[in-house]
Design a protein around this motif. Sequence first.
Motif: not given
Ligand code: FMN
Length: 355
Positions: A20-22, A25, A73, A176, A179, A218, A238, A240, A254, A326
């Motif tokens: 996942a893009p984060m 992080v 975003f 999405q 969870e 999740g 994924l 988390t 963290y 998650g």
């Molecule tokens: C630390 C973190 C940062 C996230 N930042 C973004 C983001 O910048 N852009 C985005 O599209 N989704 C973001 N997400 C949501 C993820 O794309 C995704 O929907 C989610 O991680 C999936 O669930 P999981 O954490 O249970 O695997 C983020 C999730 C986490 C955990």
Amino acid sequence: MAVRTALTERLGLELPIVQAPMAGVATPALAAAVSNAGGLGSLGSATLDAEALAGQIAEAGSLTQRPFNVNFFCHERPQDDQARTAAFRARLAGYYAEENLAAVPDPGESYLPFDEARLAVVLEARPAVVSFHFGLPRAEWLATIREAGCLTLATATTVEEARALEAAGIEVIVAQGWEAGGHRGTFRTPFERAQVGTLALVPQVVDAVACPVVAAGGIGDGRGIAAVLTLGAAAAQLGTSFVAAAESAAPALYRAALAGAGEADTRVTRLFTGRPARALVARYVAEMTPHETEVPDYPLPGPMVRPLTEAGLKRGVPDFHPLWSGQAARLARAEPAAAIVARLGRETEAALHRR
Ligand SMILES: Cc1cc2nc3c(=O)[nH]c(=O)nc-3n(C[C@H](O)[C@H](O)[C@H](O)COP(=O)(O)O)c2cc1C
């Protein structure tokens, strides 16, 4: 036997796994490691200005020849409600005093929605995949990104949102579930109605759109990946699980919180950014939840909360850190990203072929 889906075919992936893009992080090293291991790595570019974005894309490109995803975003600009801001400021003042910090700063837009400057960087770099969270950019920008050859993805949290994204020209829907860690991608359905779990959401989105669907939320091991493939998803995304990767930018406090977390330790909160996001509950969230309605609109609270996060980081306590996570936190493993992807691949095969 390798798993082949519309997405693995289109991008030449070896595994139907998206990191996942984060924002804040994910790192170029993480995205490249995942892509090199046969999945799709992603940068979380939403909070970067054009120069930093170009730098991260160049760095990831120097570390992998394979496709990777750049994510933005597309939120509405906020309204500053002065009464809410004053109430929130008063709530934060006690924490500021405890941490010996000066006055609570003004709210502010420390990052802006996707704009022309970052569009120019994307068109120059042409990453294989460009994805959006919180809705869509202007139609003409989306069209130019598609014309540049980038595969476009966007997040939906309901069938209604998935249909709207497909109608606007998005080529792959990220469904999405409730969870999921991090921000809810909800942009069109009222937030209170967009709380659908991954197991229920994915097949209904798959039935509603013609394009490939990526399942998120999740999913923490190969059993979850096999499950969403069975539901008709073309890949699992994924987040988390990759926070725990060696290459992520997550600080030690963290990682430690994640390592000790169980399935019931998260909640969806507006307290960090003004927008609902799932995080592990630490002190600030536990104490401030009754006052959540006072939080200014996204992303205005950012500059007001960040000094507390930084003070906590200095002291090594997670109290004020946005511990995005998650509900499958317990399944995350602290390993290098390549090992995580390889393990997920083996587990998926085993789960798919268990009879
Ligand atoms: C630390 C973190 C940062 C996230 N930042 C973004 C983001 O910048 N852009 C985005 O599209 N989704 C973001 N997400 C949501 C993820 O794309 C995704 O929907 C989610 O991680 C999936 O669930 P999981 O954490 O249970 O695997 C983020 C999730 C986490 C955990």
